[in-house]
Design an enzyme around this catalytic site. Structure first.
Site, PDB file in Angstrom:
ATOM      1  N   ARG A 151       1.384   8.848  -1.515  1.00  0.00           N
ATOM      2  CA  ARG A 151       0.098   7.928  -1.768  1.00  0.00           C
ATOM      3  C   ARG A 151      -1.002   8.473  -2.783  1.00  0.00           C
ATOM      4  NH1 ARG A 151      -3.857   4.322   2.042  1.00  0.00           N
ATOM      5  NH2 ARG A 151      -2.047   3.120   2.008  1.00  0.00           N
ATOM      6  N   HIS A 165       1.872  -1.405  -3.983  1.00  0.00           N
ATOM      7  CA  HIS A 165       1.677  -0.998  -2.935  1.00  0.00           C
ATOM      8  C   HIS A 165       2.986  -1.514  -2.253  1.00  0.00           C
ATOM      9  CE1 HIS A 165       0.171   0.387   0.811  1.00  0.00           C
ATOM     10  NE2 HIS A 165      -0.705  -0.582   1.241  1.00  0.00           N
ATOM     11  N   GLN A 207       3.670  -2.538   1.619  1.00  0.00           N
ATOM     12  CA  GLN A 207       2.528  -3.358   2.179  1.00  0.00           C
ATOM     13  C   GLN A 207       3.479  -4.713   1.952  1.00  0.00           C
ATOM     14  OE1 GLN A 207      -0.628  -2.936   3.271  1.00  0.00           O
ATOM     15  NE2 GLN A 207      -0.170  -5.400   4.146  1.00  0.00           N
ATOM     16  N   ASP A 213      -8.060  -8.803  -0.884  1.00  0.00           N
ATOM     17  CA  ASP A 213      -8.113  -7.418  -0.700  1.00  0.00           C
ATOM     18  C   ASP A 213      -9.514  -7.121  -1.051  1.00  0.00           C
ATOM     19  OD1 ASP A 213      -7.468  -4.722  -0.481  1.00  0.00           O
ATOM     20  OD2 ASP A 213      -6.609  -4.516  -2.394  1.00  0.00           O
ATOM     21  N   CYS A 231      -4.487  -6.993   3.575  1.00  0.00           N
ATOM     22  CA  CYS A 231      -3.595  -5.657   4.095  1.00  0.00           C
ATOM     23  C   CYS A 231      -4.423  -4.852   4.645  1.00  0.00           C
ATOM     24  CB  CYS A 231      -3.325  -5.040   2.345  1.00  0.00           C
ATOM     25  SG  CYS A 231      -4.854  -4.514   1.596  1.00  0.00           S
ATOM     26  N   ARG A 290       3.835  -3.094   9.137  1.00  0.00           N
ATOM     27  CA  ARG A 290       3.862  -2.129   8.524  1.00  0.00           C
ATOM     28  C   ARG A 290       4.538  -1.069   8.880  1.00  0.00           C
ATOM     29  NH1 ARG A 290       0.033  -0.601   4.893  1.00  0.00           N
ATOM     30  NH2 ARG A 290       1.661   0.597   3.944  1.00  0.00           N
TER      31      ARG A 290
END
Ligand code: CP
Ligand code: NVA
Length: 330
Positions: free
Chosen positions: A109, A136, A139, A231, A272, A317
């Site tokens: 990440r 991502h 996700q 988001d 998310c 997730r």
């Protein structure tokens, strides 16, 4: 389950995967979810270990990788944002070769997508993208699984994305919808639409999958849609001085009860996470003091409503990340 073999593959962005491969990962995740709920052991990799590099902070992604690795019988090492030599004293290429000699897979990440692509280039073991500025992808698997669980299918689902559509989550949702034959609409100030280059790629994919990709500055474009997603307005790694402009530009695109009422009767809300929907965070309080707003990308009313599937999405997730590790290591 379709016969798909992903052994040895990197998981860097959804653009690299076919709809069949994505469906296979979703099916695998659903299977693991059931095993987990039934308390069925699936610790199939007792001799394997994974390295988890986090150059940005995380709750969901880190915990998902750690729990999933443990459930699969693997050991894991968490490398925190300041806890390794990566990028400061050691190049990505050297780090990749060192970690690949000790571990069976590497999660990364961080910042630019090219960093995770470089890591994968020099690593002989699979590399998994746990979020970059641009994408991502883990996700997306969780989001697709959550949508499929709720509606029973993906093709034809209309997802409207509100807010900052030119960063990792917005970009990735556009790709995910294009791949799975869904209808993606970005609803925002046009400064926040994805890049022309990515839009073109997604439109090309859409021609083959039957997806639709559209853009609007009008919040009413979400009329009758199935999924409303958003988001945060300022992402990790962006400077503090963008807040003022972001609030001004994106406040009209906050997800409110009116937005949800205008969407389809069965519409769901997705995010998310983390989210600034109240004042129970340090950032939320700071923004309230400076700019006088109580909520940002979504109202607390929508976030806490029955339509909100954000915690189901968060749980997914773990199941989907487990599927990615399993499929690429098995
Ligand atoms: N959604 C997500 O990636 O959350 P974290 O930043 O907590 O990992
Ligand atoms: N766009 C957000 C996503 C967090 C999971 C960020 O990059 O901070």
């Amino acid at each position: 389950m379709a016969t798909v073999n992903l052994k040895g593959r990197d998981f860097l962005k959804l653009l690299d995967f076919t709809p069949e491969e994505i469906t296979y990962l979703l099916d695998l995740a659903a299977d693991f979810k059931e095993k987990k709920k039934n308390g069925q052991l699936h610790n199939v990799f007792p001799t394997k270990n994974v390295a988890l590099i986090f150059e940005k902070t995380s709750t969901r992604t880190r915990c998902s990788f750690e729990v999933a690795a443990h459930d699969l019988g693997m050991g894991s090492t968490y490398l925190e944002p300041t806890g390794s030599q990566i990028g400061h004293k050691e190049s990505i290429a050297d780090t990749a070769r060192v970690l690949a000699s000790m571990y069976d897979g590497i999660e990364y990440r961080g910042f630019e997508q090219e960093i995770v692509e470089e890591l994968a280039k020099y690593s002989k073991v699979p590399v998994w993208n746990g979020l970059t500025n641009e994408f991502h992808p883990t996700q997306m698997l969780a989001d697709l699984l959550t949508i499929r669980e709720h509606f029973g299918y993906l093709k034809g689902i209309h997802l409207c994305y509100f807010g900052d559509a030119r960063y990792n989550t917005g970009n990735s949702l556009m790709v995910a919808c294009a791949k799975m034959g869904m209808h993606f609409t970005a609803i925002s100030n046009e400064k926040y639409f994805p890049s022309e280059e990515l839009i073109e790629k997604c439109k090309e994919i859409a021609q083959k999958t039957g997806a639709e990709i559209s853009f609007s500055t009008d919040v009413n474009a979400a009329k009758g849609c199935d999924v409303v997603a958003t988001d945060i307005w300022v992402s990790m790694g962006e400077p503090d001085d963008v807040w003022e402009e972001r609030i001004k530009d994106l406040e009209p695109y906050r997800v409110t009860k009116n937005v949800m009422d205008n969407a389809g009767e069965k519409a769901i809300f997705m995010h998310c996470l983390p989210s600034f929907h109240d004042l129970n965070t340090k950032v939320g309080k700071k923004i309230k003091e400076k700019y006088g707003i109580d909520e940002m990308e979504v109202t607390d009313e929508v976030f806490e409503s029955d339509k909100s599937l954000v915690f189901e999405e968060a749980e997914n997730r773990m199941h989907t990340i487990k599927a990615v590790m399993y499929a690429t290591l098995n």
